[in-house]
Write a protein that holds these residues in place. Structure first.
Motif, PDB file in Angstrom:
ATOM      1  N   LYS A 127       0.837  -1.211   0.000  1.00 33.31           N
ATOM      2  CA  LYS A 127       0.000   0.000   0.000  1.00 33.31           C
ATOM      3  C   LYS A 127       0.866   1.253   0.000  1.00 33.31           C
ATOM      4  O   LYS A 127       0.631   2.197  -0.754  1.00 33.31           O
ATOM      5  N   THR A 128       1.872   1.270   0.860  1.00 32.47           N
ATOM      6  CA  THR A 128       2.722   2.459   0.954  1.00 32.47           C
ATOM      7  C   THR A 128       3.628   2.577  -0.263  1.00 32.47           C
ATOM      8  O   THR A 128       3.964   3.688  -0.678  1.00 32.47           O
ATOM      9  N   TYR A 129       4.031   1.445  -0.842  1.00 32.98           N
ATOM     10  CA  TYR A 129       4.866   1.479  -2.042  1.00 32.98           C
ATOM     11  C   TYR A 129       4.154   2.236  -3.158  1.00 32.98           C
ATOM     12  O   TYR A 129       4.755   3.072  -3.836  1.00 32.98           O
ATOM     13  N   GLN A 130       2.889   1.927  -3.367  1.00 36.32           N
ATOM     14  CA  GLN A 130       2.140   2.578  -4.440  1.00 36.32           C
ATOM     15  C   GLN A 130       2.067   4.088  -4.212  1.00 36.32           C
ATOM     16  O   GLN A 130       2.337   4.883  -5.112  1.00 36.32           O
ATOM     17  N   GLU A 131       1.696   4.482  -2.986  1.00 39.16           N
ATOM     18  CA  GLU A 131       1.552   5.895  -2.674  1.00 39.16           C
ATOM     19  C   GLU A 131       2.868   6.647  -2.889  1.00 39.16           C
ATOM     20  O   GLU A 131       2.891   7.735  -3.466  1.00 39.16           O
ATOM     21  N   GLN A 132       3.970   6.041  -2.447  1.00 40.82           N
ATOM     22  CA  GLN A 132       5.250   6.727  -2.503  1.00 40.82           C
ATOM     23  C   GLN A 132       5.826   6.759  -3.913  1.00 40.82           C
ATOM     24  O   GLN A 132       6.443   7.747  -4.321  1.00 40.82           O
ATOM     25  N   PHE A 181       4.319   7.108  -6.627  1.00 41.15           N
ATOM     26  CA  PHE A 181       3.672   8.137  -7.432  1.00 41.15           C
ATOM     27  C   PHE A 181       4.084   9.549  -7.032  1.00 41.15           C
ATOM     28  O   PHE A 181       3.596  10.527  -7.599  1.00 41.15           O
ATOM     29  N   LYS A 182       4.992   9.676  -6.094  1.00 37.77           N
ATOM     30  CA  LYS A 182       5.615  10.976  -5.846  1.00 37.77           C
ATOM     31  C   LYS A 182       6.584  11.315  -6.978  1.00 37.77           C
ATOM     32  O   LYS A 182       6.956  12.477  -7.155  1.00 37.77           O
ATOM     33  N   PRO A 189       0.971   8.832 -12.371  1.00 35.48           N
ATOM     34  CA  PRO A 189       0.024   7.717 -12.289  1.00 35.48           C
ATOM     35  C   PRO A 189      -0.790   7.516 -13.557  1.00 35.48           C
ATOM     36  O   PRO A 189      -1.209   6.403 -13.865  1.00 35.48           O
ATOM     37  N   ASN A 208       9.226   9.577   2.842  1.00 33.43           N
ATOM     38  CA  ASN A 208       8.282  10.124   3.817  1.00 33.43           C
ATOM     39  C   ASN A 208       8.952  10.785   5.013  1.00 33.43           C
ATOM     40  O   ASN A 208       8.269  11.151   5.976  1.00 33.43           O
TER      41      ASN A 208
END
Length: 398
Positions: free
Chosen positions: A101-106, A108-109, A113, A237
């Motif tokens: 979950k965190t991999y996806q969010e990070q 896309f920094k 996307p 992060n």
């Protein structure tokens, strides 16, 4: 952009390219390529080491190519043997999915996307039968597998190598078959796995992918590769002050490497900084401040980066205390070890003791040297942990 110009841009800072001619031909032939990166969510945080490859992927996107980001929810459970002297412990599916979950969010920094195809390799690997696995395994030999440096070393030393570790490069290679990758990126430690992908694609009737590897950057210690395991990482992060401070702590010899791989500063400007430092016409600290600002700005915005820089100058160059510090109230006598754990400055008592023994804890300007030291709630004081963390300690009724 013309194919020749694309290749010229894309090969900048690349270590291995197999091969430049194939890349040029593939762009001419297809126009828009499918560019693959596989990441195993073995830990929850991405750090600047991951950013090197992600930034190269973004270059592909900006040229109109499609990035296929594969989250290795299946392969993470096997464990990548790359660079390992022993078998990795297997993760549970629950651990892997939580990290994913965190991999996806990070990711896309850095990645766009809208131009990223996100896939999980459990989609096809979980669906394989034992018969499918045997067919896949038949397409690569044990002799070729033992050509891999880490396997060869462990075999020579008589250290265990599990069959599952042999299956890892094959599983990663099959990912390339499943998504029909034209290009696969990775760090230099992934070269063997990526080349296996070329072979397996051919075995399944596909054109072999072009392989591209990027440098692995050292962490804040300047010696070991950046890794959470070594405690020398700078995470996507990390708060702005923490990120800026960590970047200011890197050894001088890493400044130019970080600039080239982690910022958008023009190559001419980086070369000028490099020459000026070599000729001692500029203090490396001043160049490092440019680096720290650029990277912090990318992840947190210009305003936060400016604030982080101003606080750093105030606290570390002018030796002043920060204006704002977390407040900690003491109601009774508290051991320094317990306090460090309680406020979250460390994750365990053993880490607290180690930090004290290494001289990393101060009360006001006095170093705390005794791990059995006890604070009494008598007066307000400042607790400094490491180089960048400050806490205002005060009595409950103070």
């Amino acid at each position: 952009m013309a194919p020749e110009e694309q290749v010229k841009l894309l090969k900048r800072n690349v270590v291995d390219l197999v091969s430049e001619g194939e890349l040029l031909e593939r762009i001419r032939e297809k126009g828009r390529l499918r560019v693959k990166l596989g990441v195993d969510p073995s830990r929850p945080d991405l750090h600047l080491g991951h950013a090197v490859v992600l930034r190269k992927l973004r270059e592909f996107q900006d040229l109109g190519h499609t990035v296929v980001l594969i989250i290795g929810d299946f392969t993470a459970r096997i464990g990548d043997p790359s660079g390992r002297s022993e078998t990795r412990p297997m993760l549970s599916k629950e651990e892997v999915l939580e990290n994913a979950k965190t991999y996806q969010e990070q990711a896309f920094k850095i990645l766009d996307p809208k131009r990223t195809e996100l896939r999980f390799n459990g989609e096809w690997l979980d669906a394989m039968t034992f018969s499918d696995v045997i067919v896949l395994a038949s397409k690569y030999t044990v002799a070729r597998m033992l050509e891999r440096d880490d396997f060869a070393k462990r075999f020579k030393e008589g250290s265990p190598i599990s069959i599952s570790e042999f299956l890892y490069p094959l599983a990663q290679a099959y990912d390339s078959v499943a998504v029909q990758a034209d290009v696969e990126l990775g760090g230099t430690d992934q070269l063997f796995n990526l080349l296996v992908g070329r072979k397996i694609q051919e075995e399944y009737g596909q054109k072999p992918q072009i392989v591209m590897t990027m440098p692995i950057i050292e962490g804040t210690d300047g010696k070991m590769k950046m890794s959470k395991s070594y405690g020398n990482y700078i995470a996507f992060n990390d708060p702005p002050d923490e990120m800026y401070g960590k970047l200011m702590s890197i050894p001088d010899h890493l400044i130019v490497k970080y600039m080239r791989l982690l910022t958008d500063l023009p190559e001419d400007q980086v070369n000028e900084y490099e020459k000026a430092m070599e000729e001692r016409k500029i203090n490396p600290r001043d160049v490092k401040m440019v680096l720290a600002f650029e990277i912090t700005k990318f992840f947190h915005g210009e305003e936060k980066a400016t604030e982080a820089q101003e606080r750093f100058v105030k606290v570390f160059q002018k030796r002043e205390l920060p204006d704002e510090m977390p407040e900690v109230c003491l109601e009774g006598e508290t051991s320094i070890v317990e306090l460090l754990v309680r406020i979250g400055a460390v994750s365990s008592r053993s880490e607290a003791k180690r930090l004290i023994e290494q001289g990393g804890v101060y009360l006001d300007d006095a170093r705390v040297e005794d791990i059995k030291f006890v604070l009494e709630p008598v007066k307000e004081c400042v607790l400094k942990v490491g180089k960048r963390r400050f806490y205002k300690i005060r009595p409950r009724n103070g």
